[in-house]
Write an enzyme that holds these catalytic residues in place. Sequence first.
Site, PDB file in Angstrom:
ATOM      1  N   SER A  31      -2.856  -7.778   3.343  1.00  0.00           N
ATOM      2  CA  SER A  31      -3.179  -7.538   4.757  1.00  0.00           C
ATOM      3  C   SER A  31      -3.598  -8.843   5.429  1.00  0.00           C
ATOM      4  CB  SER A  31      -4.312  -6.515   4.878  1.00  0.00           C
ATOM      5  OG  SER A  31      -3.904  -5.273   4.375  1.00  0.00           O
TER       6      SER A  31
ATOM      7  N   ARG B  89      -1.901  -6.372  -8.135  1.00  0.00           N
ATOM      8  CA  ARG B  89      -0.813  -7.324  -7.885  1.00  0.00           C
ATOM      9  C   ARG B  89      -0.798  -8.436  -8.922  1.00  0.00           C
ATOM     10  NH1 ARG B  89      -2.647  -8.113  -1.779  1.00  0.00           N
ATOM     11  NH2 ARG B  89      -4.515  -8.284  -3.035  1.00  0.00           N
TER      12      ARG B  89
ATOM     13  N   LYS C 236     -19.901  -5.119  11.671  1.00  0.00           N
ATOM     14  CA  LYS C 236     -19.147  -5.072  12.916  1.00  0.00           C
ATOM     15  C   LYS C 236     -18.209  -6.293  12.957  1.00  0.00           C
ATOM     16  CE  LYS C 236     -20.331  -3.867  17.671  1.00  0.00           C
ATOM     17  NZ  LYS C 236     -19.327  -4.617  18.367  1.00  0.00           N
TER      18      LYS C 236
ATOM     19  N   HIS D  87       0.847  -1.209   0.000  1.00  0.00           N
ATOM     20  CA  HIS D  87       0.000   0.000   0.000  1.00  0.00           C
ATOM     21  C   HIS D  87       0.879   1.255   0.000  1.00  0.00           C
ATOM     22  CE1 HIS D  87      -3.045  -2.600   2.433  1.00  0.00           C
ATOM     23  NE2 HIS D  87      -3.522  -2.478   1.215  1.00  0.00           N
TER      24      HIS D  87
END
Length: 164
Positions: free
Chosen positions: A129, A91, A41, A17
């Site tokens: 990530s 990517r 959530k 990033h």
Amino acid sequence: MVHAVYPGSFDPLHNGHLDIIRRASKIYDRLTVAVLQNPLKDAYLFDVDERVAIVEDVVRHIKGVEVDSFAGLLADYMQRVKATVIVKGLRAISDFEVELQMAHLNRQLNPSAETTFIMTATRWSYVSSTRVKEIAKYGADVSKLVPAATHRKLRERFGHPVSG
Ligand code: PNS
């Protein structure tokens, strides 16, 4: 003056990033890194304030870059902040398929926003990530994959030394 937006979850920000942010900041006059607020959530490891804080810490010395968060549709956010360029990192072909679909839909939703792609640097092309979190969770070293601010936050979150 071209205002570009680099949207994402950034849960958490990694070196791939950061590479895109650095390169995009050289192309566009103004670059907003827009962090997506949790649609569900518990969907993310870090809440939106934590993710924004990491990005702010990391980009504070990069000229022309600011950080924001958004909820809802990216197309609406682009209109709200009067930005005309969406920046995405690519990517691999797997990214391309998803991104192509989003680019077409975003263009339909907001024809004044153009999606542009920057190829991820070869050295970060395998970093995500999801993998960073998985590796850090088991205490292995992610220090070469993420900026120092992300590394600190992962150490805090997992409550054990993520080596490095
Ligand atoms: O880092 P990510 O999770 O790959 O980023 C995906 C993101 C945030 C760019 C994408 O999910 C998004 O734009 N979400 C906002 C909601 C939206 O506009 N959805 C329709 C896309 S066509």
